[in-house]
Write a protein that holds these residues in place. Sequence first.
Motif, PDB file in Angstrom:
ATOM      1  N   ARG A 359       0.616  -1.134   0.055  1.00 48.54           N
ATOM      2  CA  ARG A 359      -0.213  -0.017  -0.032  1.00 48.54           C
ATOM      3  C   ARG A 359       0.840   1.312  -0.012  1.00 48.54           C
ATOM      4  O   ARG A 359       1.757   1.493   0.910  1.00 48.54           O
ATOM      5  CB  ARG A 359      -1.036  -0.069   1.039  1.00 48.54           C
ATOM      6  CG  ARG A 359      -1.855   1.203   1.276  1.00 48.54           C
ATOM      7  CD  ARG A 359      -2.751   1.271   2.508  1.00 48.54           C
ATOM      8  NE  ARG A 359      -3.438   0.223   2.633  1.00 48.54           N
ATOM      9  CZ  ARG A 359      -3.448  -0.818   3.408  1.00 48.54           C
ATOM     10  NH1 ARG A 359      -2.867  -0.945   4.601  1.00 48.54           N
ATOM     11  NH2 ARG A 359      -4.411  -1.793   3.481  1.00 48.54           N
ATOM     12  N   THR A 360       0.792   2.083  -0.817  1.00 49.71           N
ATOM     13  CA  THR A 360       1.317   3.377  -0.891  1.00 49.71           C
ATOM     14  C   THR A 360       0.090   4.697  -0.701  1.00 49.71           C
ATOM     15  O   THR A 360      -1.061   4.439  -1.224  1.00 49.71           O
ATOM     16  CB  THR A 360       1.833   3.524  -2.097  1.00 49.71           C
ATOM     17  OG1 THR A 360       1.304   3.766  -3.287  1.00 49.71           O
ATOM     18  CG2 THR A 360       3.172   2.450  -2.495  1.00 49.71           C
ATOM     19  N   THR A 367      -2.660   3.726  -3.532  1.00 52.65           N
ATOM     20  CA  THR A 367      -2.636   2.493  -4.144  1.00 52.65           C
ATOM     21  C   THR A 367      -2.546   1.114  -3.315  1.00 52.65           C
ATOM     22  O   THR A 367      -1.522   1.401  -2.618  1.00 52.65           O
ATOM     23  CB  THR A 367      -1.658   2.262  -5.521  1.00 52.65           C
ATOM     24  OG1 THR A 367      -2.181   3.439  -6.251  1.00 52.65           O
ATOM     25  CG2 THR A 367      -1.906   1.049  -6.302  1.00 52.65           C
ATOM     26  N   THR A 368      -3.487   0.240  -3.477  1.00 52.34           N
ATOM     27  CA  THR A 368      -3.098  -0.960  -2.886  1.00 52.34           C
ATOM     28  C   THR A 368      -3.118  -2.264  -3.679  1.00 52.34           C
ATOM     29  O   THR A 368      -4.164  -2.349  -4.705  1.00 52.34           O
ATOM     30  CB  THR A 368      -4.695  -1.115  -1.625  1.00 52.34           C
ATOM     31  OG1 THR A 368      -4.562   0.072  -0.961  1.00 52.34           O
ATOM     32  CG2 THR A 368      -4.497  -2.527  -1.144  1.00 52.34           C
ATOM     33  N   VAL A 369      -2.277  -2.967  -3.472  1.00 50.73           N
ATOM     34  CA  VAL A 369      -2.217  -4.319  -4.398  1.00 50.73           C
ATOM     35  C   VAL A 369      -2.222  -5.569  -3.269  1.00 50.73           C
ATOM     36  O   VAL A 369      -1.471  -5.578  -2.384  1.00 50.73           O
ATOM     37  CB  VAL A 369      -0.870  -4.198  -5.224  1.00 50.73           C
ATOM     38  CG1 VAL A 369      -0.944  -5.626  -5.777  1.00 50.73           C
ATOM     39  CG2 VAL A 369      -0.580  -3.307  -5.979  1.00 50.73           C
ATOM     40  N   THR A 370      -3.400  -6.077  -3.677  1.00 50.91           N
ATOM     41  CA  THR A 370      -3.368  -7.625  -2.538  1.00 50.91           C
ATOM     42  C   THR A 370      -3.186  -8.677  -3.419  1.00 50.91           C
ATOM     43  O   THR A 370      -3.985  -8.817  -4.345  1.00 50.91           O
ATOM     44  CB  THR A 370      -4.787  -7.280  -1.854  1.00 50.91           C
ATOM     45  OG1 THR A 370      -4.823  -6.136  -1.097  1.00 50.91           O
ATOM     46  CG2 THR A 370      -4.834  -8.323  -0.695  1.00 50.91           C
ATOM     47  N   ALA A 375      -5.826 -15.074  -6.503  1.00 50.78           N
ATOM     48  CA  ALA A 375      -6.648 -13.707  -6.630  1.00 50.78           C
ATOM     49  C   ALA A 375      -5.588 -12.530  -6.709  1.00 50.78           C
ATOM     50  O   ALA A 375      -4.496 -12.719  -6.010  1.00 50.78           O
ATOM     51  CB  ALA A 375      -7.624 -13.489  -5.380  1.00 50.78           C
ATOM     52  N   LEU A 376      -5.876 -11.407  -7.312  1.00 54.69           N
ATOM     53  CA  LEU A 376      -4.816 -10.474  -7.431  1.00 54.69           C
ATOM     54  C   LEU A 376      -5.721  -9.196  -7.599  1.00 54.69           C
ATOM     55  O   LEU A 376      -6.676  -9.092  -8.693  1.00 54.69           O
ATOM     56  CB  LEU A 376      -3.935 -10.302  -8.669  1.00 54.69           C
ATOM     57  CG  LEU A 376      -3.079  -9.219  -8.652  1.00 54.69           C
ATOM     58  CD1 LEU A 376      -2.268  -8.881  -7.659  1.00 54.69           C
ATOM     59  CD2 LEU A 376      -2.211  -9.205 -10.081  1.00 54.69           C
ATOM     60  N   ALA A 377      -5.719  -8.253  -6.454  1.00 54.68           N
ATOM     61  CA  ALA A 377      -6.581  -7.133  -6.344  1.00 54.68           C
ATOM     62  C   ALA A 377      -5.523  -5.711  -6.429  1.00 54.68           C
ATOM     63  O   ALA A 377      -4.831  -5.644  -5.765  1.00 54.68           O
ATOM     64  CB  ALA A 377      -7.503  -7.033  -5.199  1.00 54.68           C
ATOM     65  N   VAL A 378      -5.867  -4.939  -7.315  1.00 52.56           N
ATOM     66  CA  VAL A 378      -5.284  -3.735  -7.646  1.00 52.56           C
ATOM     67  C   VAL A 378      -6.365  -2.331  -7.699  1.00 52.56           C
ATOM     68  O   VAL A 378      -7.145  -2.362  -8.457  1.00 52.56           O
ATOM     69  CB  VAL A 378      -4.426  -3.852  -8.961  1.00 52.56           C
ATOM     70  CG1 VAL A 378      -3.660  -2.374  -8.896  1.00 52.56           C
ATOM     71  CG2 VAL A 378      -3.548  -4.830  -8.738  1.00 52.56           C
TER      72      VAL A 378
END
Length: 493
Positions: A359-360, A367-370, A375-378
């Motif tokens: 997370r930035t 922006t959060t990338v999980t 699964a990949l969430a952006v």
Amino acid sequence: MPADLGTRITQIERMLRAVIRSPRLTNASIEGGAVQVYDEHGSLRALVGQQPDGTSGVTVVNGPPPPPPAPPTVAPALAALTVTWDGAFADGAAAPLDFARVEVHVGPDAGFEPSQGTLRDTIETAQGGSVTVPLPYTTWWVKLRARTLAGVAGPATTAVEGTPRQAAAADIQAGAVTAESLAADAITGKHIVGGRIDGAIVTGSTVRTGTTGSRIVVTPTPPAPLEQIPSVLLHSASDLEKAPGALRASTKSDGTSYPTVELTAPAVQIDRWNLPDTSALHLHSPQLHEHGGAFDLTASTSLNRETGNVSVYGTSGRGPTDTALFRISVSDGPEAPGNERGLPARTFVEASGAEFTVRTASADGDTTVTMGPGALAVEGWVTRPATDWKLLVLGSSVIAGSQAPQVRITATGTLELCGYANLTDTEIRSGRQIATLPDGYWPTGVRRVLVPLSAGGTVIRLDINTDGSLRLYPMVGSRASWIGFDGVTCRAT
């Protein structure tokens, strides 16, 4: 029996001779008593068997006095006299068979009478021997006298003069005093210069490699502003140093569990709370079903937050069903680009179980990338409203700091906290509630975040619950005078 009288007399004589020649007391014993041995004059000389004090043995009593020993040889020694007896007796007399010892008596003049007060040592063998008698630096006279097993003392020898020798240069030169020369507790001073101490245990004292410059100091009481617990202090010899680095072990305030080791670097500045601003590493051992093992590495322990910070934190699970957590936190200084209302630009990298999140965030958005299994969430950059900050409702023993604690939810569904809270009750008890979120800001699930840079190096887990309550759980340490919420974020939905 033969009828002949001569034959009968001959047989009786043979029987009498056999009785006379047979051993005496073949099966004799002494039952609860003693055999007393007397000399030809009727004087008791020994008791064999049970003694008057209830013990059993052979006791010699009332023997004649022993002859006087031959005069001793007396030689000067360092602060002492060496007395030697060659094992001979005066006029060539033989050593008595009931010999016990030779007593060494020392007096201030040649005419002194041996007594218990003049007895300085004994020689326990009839073969002779030497003893060393410590004495002041003056003239002394030495006499010997023998004593028997019956405790009878014989006449003393003639007095032999001697004077102890004072120390010369050879006695005190380097290496002359060895461990064998020192009696136990002979050194009572507090300052030993030079040399080497091997195999010793030093308790309750300060041990240091030097008094100035680069050095290591082991002390039970570190100087202020360091915490007053036994520590190894690491001095760098820098002119800028305000406080040395330290290595120490501590535990919770109740002393029952959760021991922690802390290593800090030498500090070159002190923060506004009079605490060293330093880089620090905390290590925390696991306790099954109670607490995971943890480490916390931080670039700055300062509460000023003027330079931003970088920290790395990790903790293992508490048990077989718990998950581990690893987190990297990077935050800029309060005036760096991207700062918003005291909240700095920041980046978080977090891994827990099979989920990895980056997370930035800054004034321009976040922006959060999980990533998780399959699964990949952006979530891309979005503009966050600047009017949704609201004050927290603080609990008891909690007051607002220099910036009151606030909360908001971003357009991407991220719940963010900022500000500071002072704790008038400094003990961090598990589950202690310090604040409540305003209505409409409650998360849909329990969120657990870390506050790794709270006061005094304490690492705290902050649980944000679905009823809006904010509760604290100690991870490293158990006391803090205030809590900073800058950089605390989690998902709201």
